[in-house]
Motif scaffolding. Structure first.
Motif, PDB file in Angstrom:
ATOM      1  N   ASN A  17      78.760   0.975  14.775  1.00 31.85           N
ATOM      2  CA  ASN A  17      78.931  -0.385  14.256  1.00 31.85           C
ATOM      3  C   ASN A  17      79.716  -0.329  12.951  1.00 31.85           C
ATOM      4  O   ASN A  17      79.117  -0.241  11.865  1.00 31.85           O
ATOM      5  CB  ASN A  17      77.575  -1.062  14.025  1.00 31.85           C
ATOM      6  CG  ASN A  17      76.778  -1.215  15.310  1.00 31.85           C
ATOM      7  OD1 ASN A  17      77.177  -1.940  16.202  1.00 31.85           O
ATOM      8  ND2 ASN A  17      75.650  -0.509  15.399  1.00 31.85           N
ATOM      9  N   PRO A  18      81.045  -0.326  13.030  1.00 30.57           N
ATOM     10  CA  PRO A  18      81.861  -0.267  11.794  1.00 30.57           C
ATOM     11  C   PRO A  18      81.520  -1.410  10.855  1.00 30.57           C
ATOM     12  O   PRO A  18      81.271  -2.547  11.267  1.00 30.57           O
ATOM     13  CB  PRO A  18      83.296  -0.391  12.325  1.00 30.57           C
ATOM     14  CG  PRO A  18      83.212   0.025  13.762  1.00 30.57           C
ATOM     15  CD  PRO A  18      81.861  -0.396  14.234  1.00 30.57           C
ATOM     16  N   GLY A  19      81.483  -1.059   9.571  1.00 27.67           N
ATOM     17  CA  GLY A  19      81.159  -2.057   8.560  1.00 27.67           C
ATOM     18  C   GLY A  19      79.689  -2.129   8.226  1.00 27.67           C
ATOM     19  O   GLY A  19      79.289  -2.823   7.293  1.00 27.67           O
ATOM     20  N   ARG A  20      78.875  -1.405   9.008  1.00 31.08           N
ATOM     21  CA  ARG A  20      77.438  -1.375   8.727  1.00 31.08           C
ATOM     22  C   ARG A  20      77.019   0.030   8.294  1.00 31.08           C
ATOM     23  O   ARG A  20      77.655   1.016   8.663  1.00 31.08           O
ATOM     24  CB  ARG A  20      76.628  -1.788   9.960  1.00 31.08           C
ATOM     25  CG  ARG A  20      76.816  -3.229  10.356  1.00 31.08           C
ATOM     26  CD  ARG A  20      75.846  -3.598  11.465  1.00 31.08           C
ATOM     27  NE  ARG A  20      75.963  -4.989  11.853  1.00 31.08           N
ATOM     28  CZ  ARG A  20      75.190  -5.568  12.767  1.00 31.08           C
ATOM     29  NH1 ARG A  20      74.246  -4.864  13.380  1.00 31.08           N
ATOM     30  NH2 ARG A  20      75.354  -6.844  13.072  1.00 31.08           N
ATOM     31  N   LEU A  21      75.943   0.077   7.528  1.00 32.51           N
ATOM     32  CA  LEU A  21      75.407   1.371   7.093  1.00 32.51           C
ATOM     33  C   LEU A  21      74.351   1.839   8.089  1.00 32.51           C
ATOM     34  O   LEU A  21      73.635   1.028   8.674  1.00 32.51           O
ATOM     35  CB  LEU A  21      74.803   1.252   5.692  1.00 32.51           C
ATOM     36  CG  LEU A  21      75.760   0.854   4.567  1.00 32.51           C
ATOM     37  CD1 LEU A  21      75.017   0.746   3.246  1.00 32.51           C
ATOM     38  CD2 LEU A  21      76.904   1.856   4.444  1.00 32.51           C
ATOM     39  N   LYS A  22      74.276   3.144   8.263  1.00 32.28           N
ATOM     40  CA  LYS A  22      73.322   3.727   9.195  1.00 32.28           C
ATOM     41  C   LYS A  22      72.120   4.281   8.448  1.00 32.28           C
ATOM     42  O   LYS A  22      72.282   5.112   7.545  1.00 32.28           O
ATOM     43  CB  LYS A  22      73.983   4.844  10.007  1.00 32.28           C
ATOM     44  CG  LYS A  22      73.081   5.445  11.079  1.00 32.28           C
ATOM     45  CD  LYS A  22      73.793   6.526  11.853  1.00 32.28           C
ATOM     46  CE  LYS A  22      72.894   7.109  12.933  1.00 32.28           C
ATOM     47  NZ  LYS A  22      73.562   8.214  13.680  1.00 32.28           N
ATOM     48  N   ALA A  23      70.927   3.811   8.791  1.00 34.31           N
ATOM     49  CA  ALA A  23      69.706   4.311   8.153  1.00 34.31           C
ATOM     50  C   ALA A  23      69.320   5.649   8.775  1.00 34.31           C
ATOM     51  O   ALA A  23      69.420   5.821   9.994  1.00 34.31           O
ATOM     52  CB  ALA A  23      68.569   3.312   8.328  1.00 34.31           C
ATOM     53  N   PRO A  24      68.884   6.620   7.951  1.00 37.34           N
ATOM     54  CA  PRO A  24      68.460   7.910   8.518  1.00 37.34           C
ATOM     55  C   PRO A  24      67.169   7.735   9.308  1.00 37.34           C
ATOM     56  O   PRO A  24      66.352   6.857   9.001  1.00 37.34           O
ATOM     57  CB  PRO A  24      68.228   8.779   7.273  1.00 37.34           C
ATOM     58  CG  PRO A  24      67.966   7.821   6.166  1.00 37.34           C
ATOM     59  CD  PRO A  24      68.769   6.589   6.491  1.00 37.34           C
ATOM     60  N   PRO A  25      66.957   8.563  10.350  1.00 31.88           N
ATOM     61  CA  PRO A  25      65.708   8.455  11.124  1.00 31.88           C
ATOM     62  C   PRO A  25      64.508   8.859  10.282  1.00 31.88           C
ATOM     63  O   PRO A  25      64.629   9.588   9.297  1.00 31.88           O
ATOM     64  CB  PRO A  25      65.933   9.439  12.282  1.00 31.88           C
ATOM     65  CG  PRO A  25      66.948  10.410  11.770  1.00 31.88           C
ATOM     66  CD  PRO A  25      67.831   9.632  10.840  1.00 31.88           C
ATOM     67  N   ALA A  26      63.335   8.387  10.696  1.00 32.49           N
ATOM     68  CA  ALA A  26      62.098   8.713   9.978  1.00 32.49           C
ATOM     69  C   ALA A  26      61.658  10.137  10.304  1.00 32.49           C
ATOM     70  O   ALA A  26      62.188  10.784  11.223  1.00 32.49           O
ATOM     71  CB  ALA A  26      61.000   7.723  10.353  1.00 32.49           C
ATOM     72  N   LEU A  27      60.690  10.635   9.548  1.00 33.81           N
ATOM     73  CA  LEU A  27      60.174  11.991   9.785  1.00 33.81           C
ATOM     74  C   LEU A  27      59.576  12.122  11.173  1.00 33.81           C
ATOM     75  O   LEU A  27      59.635  13.186  11.788  1.00 33.81           O
ATOM     76  CB  LEU A  27      59.111  12.337   8.729  1.00 33.81           C
ATOM     77  CG  LEU A  27      59.606  12.480   7.290  1.00 33.81           C
ATOM     78  CD1 LEU A  27      58.425  12.668   6.347  1.00 33.81           C
ATOM     79  CD2 LEU A  27      60.575  13.649   7.159  1.00 33.81           C
ATOM     80  N   LEU A  28      58.984  11.047  11.666  1.00 30.68           N
ATOM     81  CA  LEU A  28      58.408  11.031  13.015  1.00 30.68           C
ATOM     82  C   LEU A  28      58.877   9.794  13.755  1.00 30.68           C
ATOM     83  O   LEU A  28      59.058   8.731  13.141  1.00 30.68           O
ATOM     84  CB  LEU A  28      56.880  11.026  12.953  1.00 30.68           C
ATOM     85  CG  LEU A  28      56.117  12.352  13.003  1.00 30.68           C
ATOM     86  CD1 LEU A  28      54.632  12.069  13.118  1.00 30.68           C
ATOM     87  CD2 LEU A  28      56.572  13.254  14.129  1.00 30.68           C
ATOM     88  N   ASN A  29      59.063   9.913  15.049  1.00 27.11           N
ATOM     89  CA  ASN A  29      59.306   8.739  15.885  1.00 27.11           C
ATOM     90  C   ASN A  29      58.331   8.781  17.061  1.00 27.11           C
ATOM     91  O   ASN A  29      57.781   9.832  17.398  1.00 27.11           O
ATOM     92  CB  ASN A  29      60.752   8.680  16.371  1.00 27.11           C
ATOM     93  CG  ASN A  29      61.147   9.909  17.175  1.00 27.11           C
ATOM     94  OD1 ASN A  29      60.654  10.118  18.284  1.00 27.11           O
ATOM     95  ND2 ASN A  29      62.020  10.735  16.628  1.00 27.11           N
ATOM     96  N   TRP A  30      58.131   7.634  17.679  1.00 29.76           N
ATOM     97  CA  TRP A  30      57.090   7.551  18.693  1.00 29.76           C
ATOM     98  C   TRP A  30      57.420   8.383  19.925  1.00 29.76           C
ATOM     99  O   TRP A  30      56.521   8.900  20.595  1.00 29.76           O
ATOM    100  CB  TRP A  30      56.850   6.093  19.102  1.00 29.76           C
ATOM    101  CG  TRP A  30      55.663   5.993  19.997  1.00 29.76           C
ATOM    102  CD1 TRP A  30      55.637   5.723  21.326  1.00 29.76           C
ATOM    103  CD2 TRP A  30      54.296   6.209  19.621  1.00 29.76           C
ATOM    104  NE1 TRP A  30      54.351   5.744  21.806  1.00 29.76           N
ATOM    105  CE2 TRP A  30      53.504   6.042  20.776  1.00 29.76           C
ATOM    106  CE3 TRP A  30      53.667   6.517  18.415  1.00 29.76           C
ATOM    107  CZ2 TRP A  30      52.123   6.175  20.761  1.00 29.76           C
ATOM    108  CZ3 TRP A  30      52.283   6.643  18.401  1.00 29.76           C
ATOM    109  CH2 TRP A  30      51.530   6.483  19.567  1.00 29.76           C
ATOM    110  N   LYS A  31      58.692   8.554  20.238  1.00 32.13           N
ATOM    111  CA  LYS A  31      59.069   9.358  21.402  1.00 32.13           C
ATOM    112  C   LYS A  31      58.589  10.802  21.233  1.00 32.13           C
ATOM    113  O   LYS A  31      58.016  11.396  22.152  1.00 32.13           O
ATOM    114  CB  LYS A  31      60.588   9.321  21.585  1.00 32.13           C
ATOM    115  CG  LYS A  31      61.052  10.108  22.799  1.00 32.13           C
ATOM    116  CD  LYS A  31      62.569  10.088  22.933  1.00 32.13           C
ATOM    117  CE  LYS A  31      63.008  10.925  24.132  1.00 32.13           C
ATOM    118  NZ  LYS A  31      64.482  10.983  24.265  1.00 32.13           N
ATOM    119  N   THR A  32      58.813  11.363  20.043  1.00 30.36           N
ATOM    120  CA  THR A  32      58.364  12.733  19.766  1.00 30.36           C
ATOM    121  C   THR A  32      56.850  12.831  19.853  1.00 30.36           C
ATOM    122  O   THR A  32      56.307  13.773  20.448  1.00 30.36           O
ATOM    123  CB  THR A  32      58.834  13.171  18.367  1.00 30.36           C
ATOM    124  OG1 THR A  32      60.257  13.057  18.296  1.00 30.36           O
ATOM    125  CG2 THR A  32      58.435  14.608  18.076  1.00 30.36           C
TER     126      THR A  32
END
Length: 545
Positions: A355-370
């Motif tokens: 998504n050009p023009g938007r900033l990308k947030a880093p993933p969290a330490l844990l996600n529900w899939k993991t």
């Protein structure tokens, strides 16, 4: 349920669901009462503790800890055994015994490969990279049971190149066997040190809270650690001495690697560990964040309601009696939620390529899939089934009936009762699930203790610790099966080594329950919280020593 758990005719977790159907049909308990037992505080503590364990595994922090400790201790034969046992025991205090073993065994074999290889200049100078370090256990193995539990006895071997010893000298083969056994044994031993270290410990806490609701949270993280950690340390040290004598012999000069060629080989093996440690690179932000949250979790557990001083739980969240309303499970879930909030990288102005023009947030330490992939949900149901079974035994009057039948044991000395229980459970757990063993025996032992005016924990604590003494058979616990699947071991090797280790474990537990456990759990007297209708006379009589 006992028959199905012992024969594993159905998956253990499926058998644990029987009370939901049978108790209402038999008129023992209302369905809503039974269902409440399946998500008690001990289950919440289990889930919260596993969230932290999954985060540690996900960011490979456990491998960094293992390699770092091995670099500090060194790779001389006797010290190498000790190093692997210390690292494995420490990691299994906090993460799954199965995952700990699956990570440590390839490292052990890679180091042994260098130690037994004729060193060349290149080996000594640089150390050779060994592909076994890159082995990771497949997802079925990672999803296996938590903390020393069996998953219907199915443990999948690591799908790697065969690590069976080829053209090894008998002396080298013995050392390889000893190294493999030291990993699986120390994984089982280390798990007993903490309340979340192995599932039987949580079964004990849940059973005590279910059978004796007024116990005042006598079994918590701090009290359990004070009791079990010294026992774990003594058992680990004695196990190291036994494995060293059995597989290295009495030549201590040789065992500690004093000699020219031995020192060269040790240096080559040391370089391998050093190389793999360097390949991990510097600690990432995610690893530092998980480490900080891990330390915070342990500190909060210890200081919540330690007993020997006023904890933060008593000060900040007291009930009408001054007890902490927050539990160890509350703390574990609190830190677990933070793991889903904290980013795995320092947030910056990183553009999102999609998504050009938007900033990308880093993933969290844990996600529900993991979490969903690695969380052994079957153990949540297995724990709940055990609590429901105990509650049903109490409601139906089975516990009281059993207690009456066991009153002749009043004439047997207490230490003899504890010793016999340890031997019985240590034998039983070789063939059945650790969790099923404790689930079946703890309510019976609690009834027996009430009937003979003995502190319930005096018999319940040895039963819980002895359930982790599964050392003799490959099917006894997943760590044993993983080590066995790597080759180089016979059942007779494991049985011969584990037999004496079981005896040593029983003696250590007997020592623990008759010494430092007394002041921690106040075992000198029969507690008021264990006084029920059928034991009302216990408080009026002189308590058993």
């Amino acid at each position: 349920m006992a028959l199905f758990w012992c024969t594993e005719a159905l998956p253990l977790a499926v058998t644990a669901l029987f009370p939901i159907i049978l108790y209402p049909m038999m008129g023992i308990m209302d369905a809503s009462e039974v269902c409440i037992e399946y998500l008690k505080d001990s289950n919440i503590l289990f889930i919260g503790g596993l969230l932290m364990a999954i985060a540690v595994e996900h960011w490979n922090l456990h491998k960094r800890i293992a390699l770092r400790v091995l670099l500090i201790i060194g790779v001389r034969p006797a010290l190498l055994l000790l190093g692997f046992m210390l690292v494995t025991a420490f990691l299994s205090m906090w993460i799954s015994n199965t995952a700990t073993t699956a990570m440590m065994v390839p490292i052990a074999h890679a180091v042994l490969d260098q130690l037994h290889r004729t060193p060349t200049g290149k080996d000594v100078e640089e150390g050779s990279d060994n592909p076994t370090f890159e082995l990771q256990e497949p997802s079925p193995q990672k999803k296996e049971t938590k903390f020393g539990e069996k998953d219907n006895g199915q443990v999948h071997p690591v799908p790697a190149a065969s690590l069976e010893p080829t053209a090894q000298q008998p002396e080298e083969l013995r050392f390889s066997q000893g190294m493999s056994l030291c990993v699986c044994y120390s994984a089982s031993i280390g798990g007993i040190a903490t309340l979340t270290g192995t599932t039987p410990n949580l079964v004990l806490q849940g059973q005590v809270n279910s059978l004796f609701p007024q116990n005042g949270n006598v079994v918590n993280f701090a009290s359990w650690f004070g009791f079990a950690f010294p026992a774990m340390a003594i058992l680990l040290l004695l196990s190291w001495l036994w494995l060293q004598i059995l597989f290295l012999g009495f030549n201590f000069r040789k065992n500690f690697g004093i000699g020219g060629q031995a020192q060269e080989r040790a240096r080559a093996a040391f370089r391998v560990i050093q190389t793999e440690h360097k390949l991990l690179g510097p600690m990432t932000f995610a690893e530092k964040a998980v480490s900080l949250l891990f330390v915070t979790l342990v500190v909060l557990w210890f200081t919540r309601e330690p007993g020997f001083f006023v904890g933060w739980g008593n000060l900040a969240f007291p009930d009408k009696d001054g007890k902490s309303m927050a539990s160890d499970g509350t703390v574990a879930i609190f830190i677990g939620i933070i793991l889903f909030l904290v980013p795995s990288k320092i947030p910056g102005l990183t553009p999102d390529p999609e998504n050009p023009g938007r900033l990308k947030a880093p993933p969290a330490l844990l996600n529900w899939k993991t979490v969903n992939e690695k969380m052994p949900w079957n153990i949540v149901f297995l724990l709940g089934g055990g609590f429901a079974l105990a509650k049903g035994s109490e409601k139906s009057g089975l516990s009281e009936w059993l207690g009456d039948k066991l009153t002749p044991l009043q004439n047997v000395p207490s230490p003899a009762i504890a010793f016999i229980i340890c031997l019985l459970i240590a034998t039983f757990t070789e063939c059945t699930s650790n969790v099923a063993t404790t689930t079946l025996f703890l309510p019976i032992l609690a009834s027996m203790a009430q009937a003979i005016c003995l502190h319930p924990l005096y018999v319940m604590l040895p039963c819980t610790l002895a359930a982790s003494l599964a050392f003799m058979l490959p099917v006894a616990t997943p760590p044993n099966a993983i080590v066995f699947s790597f080759g180089g071991l016979k059942v007779s090797d494991m049985a011969r080594t584990g037999f004496l280790l079981n005896i040593i474990g029983v003696l250590v537990i007997t020592l623990a329950i008759n010494s430092w456990s007394y002041p921690i759990f106040n075992l000198h007297t029969f507690p008021s919280w264990a006084d029920t209708n059928n034991t009302a006379n216990c408080l009026a009589t002189t308590p058993r020593p």
